[in-house]
Write an enzyme that holds these catalytic residues in place. Structure first.
Site, mmCIF file in Angstrom:
data_model
loop_
_atom_site.group_PDB
_atom_site.id
_atom_site.type_symbol
_atom_site.label_atom_id
_atom_site.label_comp_id
_atom_site.label_asym_id
_atom_site.label_seq_id
_atom_site.Cartn_x
_atom_site.Cartn_y
_atom_site.Cartn_z
ATOM 1 C CB THR A 102 -0.938 -0.002 1.222
ATOM 2 O OG1 THR A 102 -1.881 1.053 1.100
ATOM 3 C CG2 THR A 102 -0.182 0.165 2.533
ATOM 4 C CE LYS A 103 3.389 2.282 4.982
ATOM 5 N NZ LYS A 103 2.867 3.366 5.825
#
Length: 346
Positions: free
Chosen positions: A47-48
């Site tokens: 998700t980063k």
């Protein structure tokens, strides 16, 4: 004839629009419907990617980042990988201060993505000059023209998810969700997504997953920082020994704490039941949901959406290693290493 070739210009165009997948087996003993937002479908496998691209592009628009600039960040590994990936495409130098708690797999990946890595001791206070927070700050001061992403205290961390993850979940569910669950580390994912979803429907309940050894749950409940809550733990990517301003505690309804051992086994269970080979943090998220379900948090009408933030390939030397699990004392009569799965033919 190249106009007939359907291709992306680079991997950054693959960030976002990750799938929502129903969990069919791992939660079968509990009421409700459970769906996983699988962030490992991002090109950097976590998700980063969302915050790395968003923060860098905002810095470019403001003229803060220029050709030849150096990007500096503190990371448990996933943000660093995403920043290194974006830096490769955009032509920036990347320097990362990493916690020694990060798996060897993550550190090797960062190095091979071209980043310069400083491995800092995990179990020191945030204001210790050896901590990865302080090392990153020092490097930023020393390197002219560098930009410190500072994800723990950067409002853009929240904005990235408000502008992408939240709208995606709302669209994918047609607004028919009752609960949103995410691990809380920097707090950007849960905060930005929660802000968007609660603007759409304030009745949606937002549940944060914290770790034993972290201060976040107690701070949420008391608004007091209690250093007595802090002790070493093994899970990466959630919990903190400080209070990040990138966490909007008002947008979160409740926290649930999970421990190292249960989270590790749940990560393994996720692979064996749902065919999802995901990370330690994903195991923690699912473990938190199991605990909440056992407490009666959900009913048969609940539609629960959980962020599963990263991929299992980054934990081959940890939760997916029988040797590591044995070293931690995580195997017992209830959970045993299955040596029969691998047979060598001589």
């Amino acid at each position: 004839m190249k106009e007939n070739i359907q291709a992306y210009n680079n991997v950054l165009e693959l960030i976002g629009k990750t799938p929502l997948v129903k969990l069919n087996k791992i939660m079968k003993d509990f009421p409700g419907n459970y769906y996983a937002k699988i962030e490992s479908f991002n090109p950097g496998h976590s998700t980063k990617d969302r915050i790395a691209l968003y923060i860098i592009e905002q810095a470019e628009k403001k003229g803060i980042l220029k050709p030849g600039s150096t990007i500096i960040e503190t990371t448990s590994g996933n943000t660093g990988f995403s920043l290194a990936m974006v830096s490769v495409i955009k032509g920036y130098e990347c320097i990362l201060a990493v916690s020694s708690k990060s798996s060897k797999d993550k550190i090797a990946m960062l190095k091979n993505m071209g980043a310069k890595v400083y491995v800092c001791p995990a179990h020191v206070s945030a204001d210790d000059p050896r901590s990865y927070y302080q090392v990153a700050k020092r490097l930023h001061e020393e390197i002219k023209g560098s930009v410190y992403i500072n994800q723990y205290f950067n409002e853009l961390n929240i904005d990235a998810h408000y502008n992408s993850t939240g709208p995606e979940i709302w669209e994918q569910t047609n607004g028919n969700l009752t609960h949103f669950v995410a691990c809380c580390g920097t707090g950007g994912t849960i905060s930005g997504t929660a802000r968007y979803l609660k603007e759409k429907n304030n009745d949606i309940k937002v549940l944060g997953i914290d770790a034993y050894g972290s201060v976040l749950k107690k701070y949420h409940e008391t608004k007091e920082f209690d250093s007595n809550e802090i002790y070493p733990y093994r899970i990466e990517g959630l919990g903190k020994n400080l209070i990040p301003t990138a966490t909007d505690f008002e947008a979160i309804d409740k926290f649930e704490k999970v421990n190292d051992e249960d989270s590790a086994h749940t990560a393994r269970e996720l692979a064996k039941t749902e065919g999802m080979f995901l990370g330690y943090t994903s195991g923690a998220a699912l473990q938190g949901i199991k605990q909440l379900a056992a407490q009666g948090e959900f009913d048969e009408n609940s539609n629960v959406i959980v962020i599963l933030p990263d991929h299992g390939s980054r934990y081959m030397s940890k939760v997916f290693s029988d040797d590591w699990m044995m070293e931690q004392g995580f195997f017992d009569s209830q959970h045993e290493a299955d040596a029969t799965k691998v047979q060598f033919i001589k």
